[in-house]
Design an enzyme around this catalytic site. Structure first.
Site, PDB file in Angstrom:
ATOM      1  CG  ASN A 142      -5.964  -2.732  -1.307  1.00  0.00           C
ATOM      2  OD1 ASN A 142      -6.324  -2.474  -2.398  1.00  0.00           O
ATOM      3  ND2 ASN A 142      -5.810  -4.084  -0.828  1.00  0.00           N
TER       4      ASN A 142
ATOM      5  CB  THR B 167      -4.033  -4.675  -6.389  1.00  0.00           C
ATOM      6  OG1 THR B 167      -2.750  -4.121  -6.876  1.00  0.00           O
ATOM      7  CG2 THR B 167      -5.192  -4.157  -6.971  1.00  0.00           C
ATOM      8  CG  HIS B 168       0.352  -2.813  -2.827  1.00  0.00           C
ATOM      9  ND1 HIS B 168       1.436  -3.613  -3.627  1.00  0.00           N
ATOM     10  CD2 HIS B 168       0.391  -1.681  -3.668  1.00  0.00           C
ATOM     11  CE1 HIS B 168       2.176  -2.876  -4.421  1.00  0.00           C
ATOM     12  NE2 HIS B 168       1.107  -1.848  -4.677  1.00  0.00           N
ATOM     13  CB  CYS B 169      -4.033  -7.522   0.323  1.00  0.00           C
ATOM     14  SG  CYS B 169      -5.302  -8.089   1.464  1.00  0.00           S
TER      15      CYS B 169
ATOM     16  CG  LEU C  35       2.980  -6.220   1.342  1.00  0.00           C
ATOM     17  CD1 LEU C  35       3.916  -5.216   1.706  1.00  0.00           C
ATOM     18  CD2 LEU C  35       1.524  -5.670   1.795  1.00  0.00           C
TER      19      LEU C  35
END
Length: 205
Positions: free
Chosen positions: A83, A85-87, A93
């Site tokens: 992802n 590191t964009h959760c 985000l």
């Protein structure tokens, strides 16, 4: 870019250096004429390049697995890195350095099975599996797995048709064509370059 021409391609087994890209056989290629090549332009965010190999991995490293006789069209993009590191479950985000270890989520290996064809400028999202002999139409965005011998296209890519009737796809898969030796495949080229599945079955019987 110097001395590149569309009639010449980059054979991946000769050029790939990232240990997290696994290449089967010696026939898969990328049409690299218009950019900096497969690892520099196509594969994005995959741990293991010259810079990132010095980093401590955030977790499981998703691999890019490429079968034999795979054709990758010019300026395709294969997104890796889970992802990134964009959760999307978080309010923000943004990949804050302070929370990188908790925001990274792997997506699983991306797999291009034997004999598939990625059309020019298509995009594959992380963790997608492209089946044997499948075709990705030019400019498509692939967000989910593609069945063997399917033709998909659009954004997001959807099934357009199968290259052959279901019964014929089953027969072709049963022959395990791409598990055979280079010598045997070379002998079979006239039959592989036809639609006569019965003749191919008879030859391999």
């Amino acid at each position: 870019m110097q001395d590149k021409h569309w009639s010449r391609v980059e054979y991946l087994h000769l050029s790939v250096t990232n240990p997290n890209i696994l290449i089967k056989g010696q026939h898969s290629y990328y049409s690299d004429c218009w950019d900096r090549g497969f690892e520099q332009s196509v594969v994005r965010y995959l741990h293991g390049d010259k810079v990132s190999q010095e980093w401590e991995p955030l977790g499981h490293i998703d691999k890019l697995i490429i079968g034999d006789y795979v054709c990758i069209g010019a300026e395709s993009v294969i997104l890796m890195g889970g992802n990134h590191t964009h959760c999307i479950d978080f309010i923000s985000l943004y990949p804050f350095v302070e929370t990188l270890n908790t925001t990274y989520q792997p997506r699983g290996d991306t797999v291009l099975n034997d004999g598939c064809w990625l059309g020019i400028r298509c995009i594959l999202m992380p963790g997608v599996v492209v089946g044997e002999g499948a075709v990705i139409a030019a400019g498509s965005v692939v967000t989910k797995d593609v069945p063997p011998y399917a033709v998909v296209g659009g954004n997001p890519a959807r099934l357009i048709k199968y290259r052959f009737p279901e019964e014929m796809v089953t027969r072709v898969l049963k022959l395990a064509i791409y598990e055979r030796s280079d010598e045997e495949l070379k002998r079979l080229i006239p039959l592989l370059s036809s639609a006569d599945i019965s003749a191919l079955e008879a030859e391999l019987a």
